[in-house]
Write an enzyme that holds these catalytic residues in place. Structure first.
Site, PDB file in Angstrom:
ATOM      1  N   LYS A  20       0.834  -1.199   0.000  1.00  0.00           N
ATOM      2  CA  LYS A  20       0.000   0.000   0.000  1.00  0.00           C
ATOM      3  C   LYS A  20       0.877   1.261   0.000  1.00  0.00           C
ATOM      4  CE  LYS A  20      -3.266   2.472   2.988  1.00  0.00           C
ATOM      5  NZ  LYS A  20      -4.425   2.508   2.091  1.00  0.00           N
ATOM      6  N   LYS A 117     -17.052  -6.940  -7.964  1.00  0.00           N
ATOM      7  CA  LYS A 117     -16.692  -7.942  -6.962  1.00  0.00           C
ATOM      8  C   LYS A 117     -16.280  -9.281  -7.566  1.00  0.00           C
ATOM      9  CE  LYS A 117     -18.186  -6.257  -2.808  1.00  0.00           C
ATOM     10  NZ  LYS A 117     -19.276  -5.404  -2.351  1.00  0.00           N
ATOM     11  N   SER A 445     -23.668   9.773   6.414  1.00  0.00           N
ATOM     12  CA  SER A 445     -22.392  10.368   6.811  1.00  0.00           C
ATOM     13  C   SER A 445     -22.167  11.698   6.086  1.00  0.00           C
ATOM     14  CB  SER A 445     -21.246   9.407   6.527  1.00  0.00           C
ATOM     15  OG  SER A 445     -21.204   9.094   5.160  1.00  0.00           O
ATOM     16  N   GLU A 617     -24.321  -8.819  -1.918  1.00  0.00           N
ATOM     17  CA  GLU A 617     -23.106  -9.616  -2.059  1.00  0.00           C
ATOM     18  C   GLU A 617     -23.161 -10.919  -1.278  1.00  0.00           C
ATOM     19  OE1 GLU A 617     -20.535  -6.460  -0.575  1.00  0.00           O
ATOM     20  OE2 GLU A 617     -19.728  -7.921   0.823  1.00  0.00           O
ATOM     21  N   CYS A 655     -26.325  -0.037  -1.797  1.00  0.00           N
ATOM     22  CA  CYS A 655     -25.444   0.502  -2.837  1.00  0.00           C
ATOM     23  C   CYS A 655     -24.423  -0.551  -3.230  1.00  0.00           C
ATOM     24  CB  CYS A 655     -24.728   1.749  -2.316  1.00  0.00           C
ATOM     25  SG  CYS A 655     -23.815   1.453  -0.803  1.00  0.00           S
ATOM     26  N   GLU A 677     -28.563   3.289  -4.606  1.00  0.00           N
ATOM     27  CA  GLU A 677     -27.622   3.828  -5.585  1.00  0.00           C
ATOM     28  C   GLU A 677     -28.154   3.650  -7.001  1.00  0.00           C
ATOM     29  OE1 GLU A 677     -23.673   2.208  -5.294  1.00  0.00           O
ATOM     30  OE2 GLU A 677     -23.225   2.723  -7.356  1.00  0.00           O
ATOM     31  N   HIS A 706     -19.408   9.243  -5.726  1.00  0.00           N
ATOM     32  CA  HIS A 706     -18.082   8.672  -5.967  1.00  0.00           C
ATOM     33  C   HIS A 706     -17.217   9.620  -6.778  1.00  0.00           C
ATOM     34  CE1 HIS A 706     -20.826   5.336  -5.189  1.00  0.00           C
ATOM     35  NE2 HIS A 706     -19.807   4.816  -4.544  1.00  0.00           N
TER      36      HIS A 706
HETATM   37  N1  GLN Z   1     -25.060   5.473   6.441  1.00  0.00           N
HETATM   38  C1  GLN Z   1     -23.825   5.119   5.797  1.00  0.00           C
HETATM   39  C2  GLN Z   1     -23.122   6.385   5.345  1.00  0.00           C
HETATM   40  O1  GLN Z   1     -23.762   7.292   4.955  1.00  0.00           O
HETATM   41  C3  GLN Z   1     -24.031   4.203   4.616  1.00  0.00           C
HETATM   42  C4  GLN Z   1     -22.732   3.773   4.006  1.00  0.00           C
HETATM   43  C5  GLN Z   1     -22.858   2.768   2.884  1.00  0.00           C
HETATM   44  O2  GLN Z   1     -23.873   2.631   2.290  1.00  0.00           O
HETATM   45  N2  GLN Z   1     -21.840   2.074   2.578  1.00  0.00           N
HETATM   46  O3  GLN Z   1     -21.913   6.457   5.328  1.00  0.00           O
HETATM   47 ZN    ZN Z   2     -24.134   3.417   0.305  1.00  0.00          ZN
END
Ligand code: GLN
Ligand code: ZN
Length: 772
Positions: A20, A117, A445, A617, A655, A677, A706
């Protein structure tokens, strides 16, 4: 004659994640390519040394990759999309494919290849592109160089090649799909490259090649079966080639077993941790010319192997085939487990004694191979230690909590469904929440700034006192709430500043989970994740999120969402105990979350979101296994959420996957609002809603988080129009694709301002249109 021992591949990131650091400093232009390549060569040498020291007889070569092994395979066969030819330097071209390259000074603006994936793992590979009339060209420079490095006395090196059929099936065709084109069309052009390579390897003294064909464990249609027949026959007939080990993993061969047995290859590798059901058929039908490589040590999980059981399987094969035709190996590459348990100093000794990381797994393989001949498992230190560990794990009070078991056993259907159907709930929620048409919200978040990461680090290593850290986080929440109000969002979030990771946070709050210091596993390229170890019955010690959510709600009169990670996602992103069915473990997590939902309700939160980004997944590779999985996964979500009163609004979020083929199961989760998503695929998902009418409310993501790009009001409004064409507007929500934690505040505010403006514009347009 002793039984041969080997493994299918080793983690690449280095014990201290040296790869890394080398990659990221190289990308930043701070070290030279030579430094990067030297680091990689040193890591490979360490792997081979570890394997030799463990006593393995054969080592894999070419399992290493600087970024990804599927990308390496694309380079090996010359499947480099034409647009990347503009980059001269091979290493720069490789990383341009992996990560994109923007050099305006040179007139270069290349996007990265897609990433997705690897089977049902959490590893992401780079998706090769196969153009119409695709041509190939052998470029084995890197593989030959690694073979030269690996040459050592007394140990055989076995090149690892991703086989032609799996390679093409993992690729994407750039041709018109409606005309029935698939990447497999390129097989006739690709096979000569493999034949050429096999010839070259033989002339370099290579005696055996590992041909990875994991697609053999999937449901194959007639075309794929035909492709396998053609490809395997062609490779087997290559004049003067090394022995071919047809290698499968991640499941049973099942109905594809005959393809493998008739392949003309010299050995077959099977994953006996997931496909033990194949063994008897193999032992009776394996052609005399073939030997059997037995994957008895799990490459997907971190539990110590039950050596007695592994011995029984291997000895059974030795009995049937003779020692000369049996090899002991890992189930799949060890890529999916951390490197060395010896690096862990914080794990308690009892728990540590139950675990085996990659290095320990090498010794397990050697121990089983050494004992293969013995009719009963021996009393060697390795076997004795494995037995003792297993006995301690079975007997430990830490893995079994009677109150949890009793509660899980008492779950009945009434706990897995809300008390009223969606329309009745929706009416009560509308009366409580007073939301406008097209309500706006975010996924949870907000930016995890340097300041927040620094404060967390300071608190962790004791430089910041607990009360100061709490005050700091409360300020971050206050600031986040103020900004959301100023932006005009309708349903607010607290921002999740107290969480590094959505699974780690809950794992740390629950009994039954442990955390490693260095248990990193590659996710893609230079990125790794550190999954918690879910070893015991799950108990919620105390409310986990209530203080933060209650505080956030106290700052505003608008509804605040309580924010939880769902049971399936917590399960999926952990190393899960293997001593009970995953469904049982998931139900325990769901019960803990159910209590949290109740506490959030009691604290006055009218909305609770339970994220399930990983639900797709977990879907089994074989179609026949899917209904059972979906049944318990959906039931776990419902168990976690359906204790909520009708006027409490349950949201969920998904997502990272394509959900088109599991919409009925998603609907069965019965969340009041689903945010999902969709903007990266420009609302392809929405097309699925034209055929499947989703019954509850839904917010297809209209802002691709993203990308650092700020979408315009017009773009977002256009996406909303597309969604509104198939989803009744009363049930449509407006939100981004995912959480905003990886973005910066400036772009986030600009994008959300545009999102709110687009929602308002659409609202006004609807309100001006007279209702029919
Ligand atoms: N609630 C989480 C965030 O907003 C969801 C994250 C995710 O879907 N991977 O970060
Ligand atoms: Zn998400």
């Amino acid at each position: 004659m002793p039984v041969h021992s080997t493994c299918l591949g080793f983690p690449r990131i280095g014990r201290r994640r040296e790869l890394k650091r080398a990659l990221e400093t190289y990308w930043a232009g701070r070290v030279t390519a030579d430094h990067l390549l030297d680091t990689a060569a040193r890591i490979r040498r360490e792997h081979w040394t570890a394997m030799r020291e463990a006593g393995l007889r054969e080592v894999p070569v070419g399992d290493f990759a600087l970024y990804d092994h599927v990308l390496d395979a694309a380079v090996l066969v010359g499947a480099v999309p034409a647009r990347y030819a503009i980059v001269d330097d091979p290493l720069a071209r490789y990383f341009a494919m992996a990560r994109g390259l923007q050099r305006p000074d040179l007139g270069i603006d290349l996007a990265a290849l897609e990433m997705t994936k690897w089977f049902d793992t959490n590893y992401h590979y780079i998706v090769p592109e196969i153009a119409a009339g695709q041509t190939f060209r052998l470029d084995a420079t890197s593989l030959f160089q690694q073979l030269d490095e690996a040459r050592a006395p007394g140990i055989e090196s076995r090149p690892v090649l991703l086989g032609p059929v799996s390679f093409l099936r993992l690729s994407k065709s750039l041709q018109d799909h409606t005309a029935g084109a698939t990447p497999l069309d390129a097989l006739p052009a690709l096979l000569p490259i493999y034949e050429e390579l096999l010839g070259e390897l033989a002339s370099r003294g290579v005696t055996v090649v590992q041909l990875d064909e994991p697609s053999l464990v999937l449901d194959l249609d007639d075309r794929a079966c035909a492709a396998y027949r053609t490809a395997l026959a062609a490779l087997a007939e290559t004049p003067s080639r090394p022995r071919l080990q047809l290698t499968t993993y991640f499941g049973a061969l099942d109905d594809n077993l005959d393809l493998a047995l008739a392949s003309g290859c010299d050995a077959l590798h099977v994953d006996l941790t997931r496909g033990a059901s194949d063994l008897e058929a193999i032992l009776t039908r394996l052609p005399r010319t073939m030997s059997l490589s037995m994957g008895v040590v799990d490459g997907r999980n971190i539990w110590r192997t039950d050596l007695d059981r592994a011995h029984a399987l291997v000895h059974r094969a030795v009995d049937a085939l003779g020692t000369g035709r049996v090899v002991v190996s890992s189930s799949c590459s060890l890529l999916h487990v951390p490197i060395d348990l010896a690096s862990e100093s914080h794990l308690d000794t009892e728990l540590a004694s139950w675990l085996a990381f990659a290095v320990q797994k090498l010794s397990e393989i050697a121990a089983v191979a050494d004992a293969a001949d013995a009719p009963v498992p021996p009393d060697t230190p390795a076997f004795a230690a494995a037995r003792a560990a297993l006995a301690s794990r079975r007997a430990s009070p830490r893995t079994t909590r009677s109150e949890v078991r009793a509660r899980a056993a008492a779950v009945d259907a009434s706990m897995e469904g809300r008390s009223e159907p969606f329309p009745a709930r929706a009416a009560k929620q509308a009366a409580r929440l007073h939301l406008p048409l097209l309500p706006t919200t975010t996924i949870g978040s907000f930016p995890q700034t340097r300041e927040i990461r620094d404060a967390r680090a300071a608190w962790r290593d004791g430089r910041m006192r607990g009360p100061d850290y709490t005050r700091f986080l409360r300020d971050a929440i206050r600031h986040c709430v103020e900004r959301q109000e100023a932006l005009g969002l309708d349903v607010l979030v607290h921002g999740e500043f107290e969480r590094t990771d959505m699974v780690e946070y809950f794992g740390a709050e629950l009994d039954g989970f442990a955390f490693t210091e260095h248990g990193w596993v590659q996710s893609y390229g230079s990125r790794s994740v550190k999954p918690p170890v879910l070893y015991g019955d799950v108990v919620r010690r105390r409310p986990m999120t209530v203080d933060w959510s209650r505080f956030a709600q106290s700052l505003t009169t608008r509804p605040m969402k309580g924010m939880l990670t769902g049971p399936v996602t917590i399960l999926q992103w952990s190393f899960v105990r293997d001593d009970q069915p995953r469904a049982d473990t998931c139900r325990q997590i769901a019960l803990a979350l159910r209590d949290e939902v109740a506490d959030l309700e009691a604290a006055g939160l009218a909305i609770v979101q339970v994220d399930e980004p990983a639900i797709r997944e977990g879907l089994p590779l074989r179609r026949q296994d899917r209904p059972a999985y979906l049944n318990w996964a959906v039931a776990a979500f419902r168990l976690a959420t359906s204790g909520a009163a009708s006027d409490t609004q349950i949201h969920t979020h998904m997502c990272y996957s394509e959900f088109g083929d599991m919409l009925p199961a998603i609907a069965a989760m019965d969340a009041d609002v689903l945010s999902i998503e969709s903007s990266r695929s420009r609302m392809e998902l929405v097309e699925d809603f034209a055929t499947f009418s989703y019954p509850n409310a839904i917010g297809p993501g209209v802002y691709d988080i993203h990308s650092p790009r700020v979408p315009t009001v017009d773009e977002i409004a256009a996406l909303l129009d597309r969604a509104a064409a198939v989803i009744p507007i009363e049930r449509l929500w407006v939100n981004p694709d995912c959480g905003l934690k990886t973005r910066g505040w400036t772009e986030v505010e600009a994008a959300l301002a545009n999102m709110v403006a687009a929602a308002r514009r659409k609202r006004e347009a609807v309100e001006l249109t007279p209702r029919a």
